[in-house]
Motif scaffolding. Structure first.
Motif, PDB file in Angstrom:
ATOM      1  N   ASP A 123       0.826  -1.207   0.000  1.00  0.00           N
ATOM      2  CA  ASP A 123       0.000   0.000   0.000  1.00  0.00           C
ATOM      3  C   ASP A 123       0.862   1.261   0.000  1.00  0.00           C
ATOM      4  OD1 ASP A 123      -2.287  -1.532  -0.037  1.00  0.00           O
ATOM      5  OD2 ASP A 123      -2.718  -1.285   2.108  1.00  0.00           O
ATOM      6  N   ASP A 124       1.945   1.254   0.777  1.00  0.00           N
ATOM      7  CA  ASP A 124       2.861   2.395   0.791  1.00  0.00           C
ATOM      8  C   ASP A 124       3.482   2.620  -0.588  1.00  0.00           C
ATOM      9  OD1 ASP A 124       2.349   2.818   3.464  1.00  0.00           O
ATOM     10  OD2 ASP A 124       4.208   1.871   4.169  1.00  0.00           O
ATOM     11  N   VAL A 125       3.894   1.537  -1.235  1.00  0.00           N
ATOM     12  CA  VAL A 125       4.487   1.642  -2.570  1.00  0.00           C
ATOM     13  C   VAL A 125       3.444   2.167  -3.550  1.00  0.00           C
ATOM     14  CG1 VAL A 125       5.455   0.333  -4.508  1.00  0.00           C
ATOM     15  CG2 VAL A 125       6.249  -0.116  -2.183  1.00  0.00           C
ATOM     16  N   TYR A 126       2.225   1.652  -3.486  1.00  0.00           N
ATOM     17  CA  TYR A 126       1.156   2.126  -4.369  1.00  0.00           C
ATOM     18  C   TYR A 126       0.926   3.627  -4.180  1.00  0.00           C
ATOM     19  CZ  TYR A 126      -3.470   3.097  -6.178  1.00  0.00           C
ATOM     20  OH  TYR A 126      -4.524   3.667  -6.838  1.00  0.00           O
ATOM     21  N   ASN A 127       0.876   4.068  -2.923  1.00  0.00           N
ATOM     22  CA  ASN A 127       0.644   5.490  -2.657  1.00  0.00           C
ATOM     23  C   ASN A 127       1.795   6.342  -3.174  1.00  0.00           C
ATOM     24  OD1 ASN A 127      -1.872   5.096  -1.467  1.00  0.00           O
ATOM     25  ND2 ASN A 127      -0.981   4.735   0.538  1.00  0.00           N
ATOM     26  N   ALA A 128       3.034   5.858  -3.065  1.00  0.00           N
ATOM     27  CA  ALA A 128       4.187   6.592  -3.589  1.00  0.00           C
ATOM     28  C   ALA A 128       4.125   6.676  -5.112  1.00  0.00           C
ATOM     29  CB  ALA A 128       5.483   5.926  -3.134  1.00  0.00           C
ATOM     30  N   VAL A 129       3.737   5.583  -5.765  1.00  0.00           N
ATOM     31  CA  VAL A 129       3.585   5.586  -7.224  1.00  0.00           C
ATOM     32  C   VAL A 129       2.503   6.588  -7.617  1.00  0.00           C
ATOM     33  CG1 VAL A 129       2.832   4.212  -9.214  1.00  0.00           C
ATOM     34  CG2 VAL A 129       4.444   3.240  -7.575  1.00  0.00           C
ATOM     35  N   LYS A 130       1.423   6.594  -6.876  1.00  0.00           N
ATOM     36  CA  LYS A 130       0.315   7.515  -7.160  1.00  0.00           C
ATOM     37  C   LYS A 130       0.765   8.969  -6.993  1.00  0.00           C
ATOM     38  CE  LYS A 130      -4.614   7.963  -6.043  1.00  0.00           C
ATOM     39  NZ  LYS A 130      -4.705   9.379  -6.150  1.00  0.00           N
ATOM     40  N   LYS A 131       1.561   9.258  -5.965  1.00  0.00           N
ATOM     41  CA  LYS A 131       2.071  10.620  -5.776  1.00  0.00           C
ATOM     42  C   LYS A 131       2.952  11.052  -6.944  1.00  0.00           C
ATOM     43  CE  LYS A 131       2.108  10.768  -0.734  1.00  0.00           C
ATOM     44  NZ  LYS A 131       2.953  10.756   0.461  1.00  0.00           N
ATOM     45  N   VAL A 132       3.834  10.151  -7.375  1.00  0.00           N
ATOM     46  CA  VAL A 132       4.699  10.465  -8.508  1.00  0.00           C
ATOM     47  C   VAL A 132       3.853  10.729  -9.753  1.00  0.00           C
ATOM     48  CG1 VAL A 132       6.450   9.521 -10.092  1.00  0.00           C
ATOM     49  CG2 VAL A 132       6.735   9.266  -7.622  1.00  0.00           C
ATOM     50  N   ALA A 133       2.853   9.906  -9.973  1.00  0.00           N
ATOM     51  CA  ALA A 133       1.983  10.078 -11.138  1.00  0.00           C
ATOM     52  C   ALA A 133       1.248  11.416 -11.070  1.00  0.00           C
ATOM     53  CB  ALA A 133       0.979   8.932 -11.228  1.00  0.00           C
ATOM     54  N   ASP A 134       0.734  11.766  -9.902  1.00  0.00           N
ATOM     55  CA  ASP A 134       0.013  13.025  -9.757  1.00  0.00           C
ATOM     56  C   ASP A 134       0.944  14.224  -9.947  1.00  0.00           C
ATOM     57  OD1 ASP A 134      -2.322  11.638  -9.283  1.00  0.00           O
ATOM     58  OD2 ASP A 134      -2.234  11.854  -7.091  1.00  0.00           O
ATOM     59  N   GLU A 135       2.123  14.165  -9.350  1.00  0.00           N
ATOM     60  CA  GLU A 135       3.067  15.281  -9.437  1.00  0.00           C
ATOM     61  C   GLU A 135       3.592  15.498 -10.845  1.00  0.00           C
ATOM     62  OE1 GLU A 135       6.115  14.446  -6.569  1.00  0.00           O
ATOM     63  OE2 GLU A 135       4.763  14.812  -4.863  1.00  0.00           O
ATOM     64  N   ARG A 136       3.835  14.410 -11.569  1.00  0.00           N
ATOM     65  CA  ARG A 136       4.433  14.522 -12.900  1.00  0.00           C
ATOM     66  C   ARG A 136       3.399  14.492 -14.021  1.00  0.00           C
ATOM     67  NH1 ARG A 136       9.847  12.159 -13.045  1.00  0.00           N
ATOM     68  NH2 ARG A 136       9.874  12.903 -15.185  1.00  0.00           N
ATOM     69  N   GLY A 137       2.132  14.305 -13.673  1.00  0.00           N
ATOM     70  CA  GLY A 137       1.064  14.348 -14.671  1.00  0.00           C
ATOM     71  C   GLY A 137       0.962  13.109 -15.545  1.00  0.00           C
ATOM     72  N   TYR A 138       1.323  11.947 -15.009  1.00  0.00           N
ATOM     73  CA  TYR A 138       1.216  10.707 -15.775  1.00  0.00           C
ATOM     74  C   TYR A 138      -0.215  10.185 -15.727  1.00  0.00           C
ATOM     75  CZ  TYR A 138       6.313  10.544 -15.576  1.00  0.00           C
ATOM     76  OH  TYR A 138       7.638  10.834 -15.688  1.00  0.00           O
ATOM     77  N   GLN A 139      -0.709   9.730 -16.882  1.00  0.00           N
ATOM     78  CA  GLN A 139      -2.018   9.099 -16.917  1.00  0.00           C
ATOM     79  C   GLN A 139      -1.926   7.630 -16.526  1.00  0.00           C
ATOM     80  OE1 GLN A 139      -1.144  11.248 -19.514  1.00  0.00           O
ATOM     81  NE2 GLN A 139      -2.516  12.839 -18.795  1.00  0.00           N
ATOM     82  N   ALA A 140      -0.759   7.021 -16.763  1.00  0.00           N
ATOM     83  CA  ALA A 140      -0.579   5.604 -16.437  1.00  0.00           C
ATOM     84  C   ALA A 140       0.878   5.340 -16.087  1.00  0.00           C
ATOM     85  CB  ALA A 140      -0.983   4.729 -17.626  1.00  0.00           C
ATOM     86  N   ILE A 141       1.066   4.443 -15.136  1.00  0.00           N
ATOM     87  CA  ILE A 141       2.403   3.943 -14.799  1.00  0.00           C
ATOM     88  C   ILE A 141       2.313   2.423 -14.839  1.00  0.00           C
ATOM     89  CG2 ILE A 141       4.192   3.755 -13.047  1.00  0.00           C
ATOM     90  CD1 ILE A 141       3.596   6.541 -12.152  1.00  0.00           C
ATOM     91  N   PHE A 142       3.152   1.822 -15.667  1.00  0.00           N
ATOM     92  CA  PHE A 142       3.141   0.382 -15.853  1.00  0.00           C
ATOM     93  C   PHE A 142       4.287  -0.253 -15.083  1.00  0.00           C
ATOM     94  CE2 PHE A 142       1.368   2.293 -19.690  1.00  0.00           C
ATOM     95  CZ  PHE A 142       0.138   1.656 -19.751  1.00  0.00           C
TER      96      PHE A 142
END
Length: 171
Positions: A123-142
């Motif tokens: 869950d922590d890793v998922y939240n960190a990935v989500k933060k990176v996506a939100d900050e950098r404007g990614y629509q998807a991270i694979f």
């Protein structure tokens, strides 16, 4: 003039819908190997699994020994004793099977322990990935570790180290 206005609206709509989608990759195996809590949880799970496996094997060996003793003694036993020993052997084999299911079944102790130990880290890793996506404007991270159909990906779009940084583990 009307045709020109319609053509202009269509061109603008096409340009807006064709804007580039931003995406990135992460390597979950790499990230999780660099998270000490995940490694400690995995080690704890391995130790539990080995202990439970030994327990299951001990009951299985006991059932096998009972069977071998039964075969050796069978000629000296009465029909009633044969039936009783067969029932004991079957009960011991059933005990081994039930123990294996209890520990390693789909809803077994190992599954529950894995959920309790690894879920918070995941869950922590998922939240960190989500933060990176939100900050950098990614629509998807694979996840390149689990995506077998990614043949090549530029290292420039790999944000694994950024995720580790969000988790507090700089690389």
């Amino acid at each position: 003039m009307k045709k020109f206005a319609i053509l202009l609206v269509v061109i603008i709509a096409a340009a807006a819908s064709a804007s580039a989608q931003k995406f990135a990759l992460v390597d979950m195996e790499y990230i999780l190997k660099n998270v000490p809590a995940y490694e400690m949880a995995n080690e704890q799970l391995n130790q539990l699994s080995q202990r439970w496996q030994k327990e299951v094997e001990a009951v299985g060996v006991e059932a096998q020994n009972m069977y071998q003793n039964f075969i050796a003694d069978k000629v000296f036993l009465t029909d009633e004793q044969i039936k009783k020993r067969e029932e004991e052997i079957v009960a011991k084999e059933k005990e081994a099977t039930e123990l294996r299911y209890k520990y390693f079944g789909p809803e077994g102790e190992l599954y529950k322990k894995r959920q309790s130990l690894l879920k918070p880290v995941q869950d922590d890793v998922y939240n960190a990935v989500k933060k990176v996506a939100d900050e950098r404007g990614y629509q998807a991270i694979f996840d390149r570790a689990s995506a077998s159909d990614i043949i090549y990906a530029s290292p420039r779009i790999d944000v694994s180290n950024e995720v580790l940084a969000k988790l507090g583990y700089s690389r």
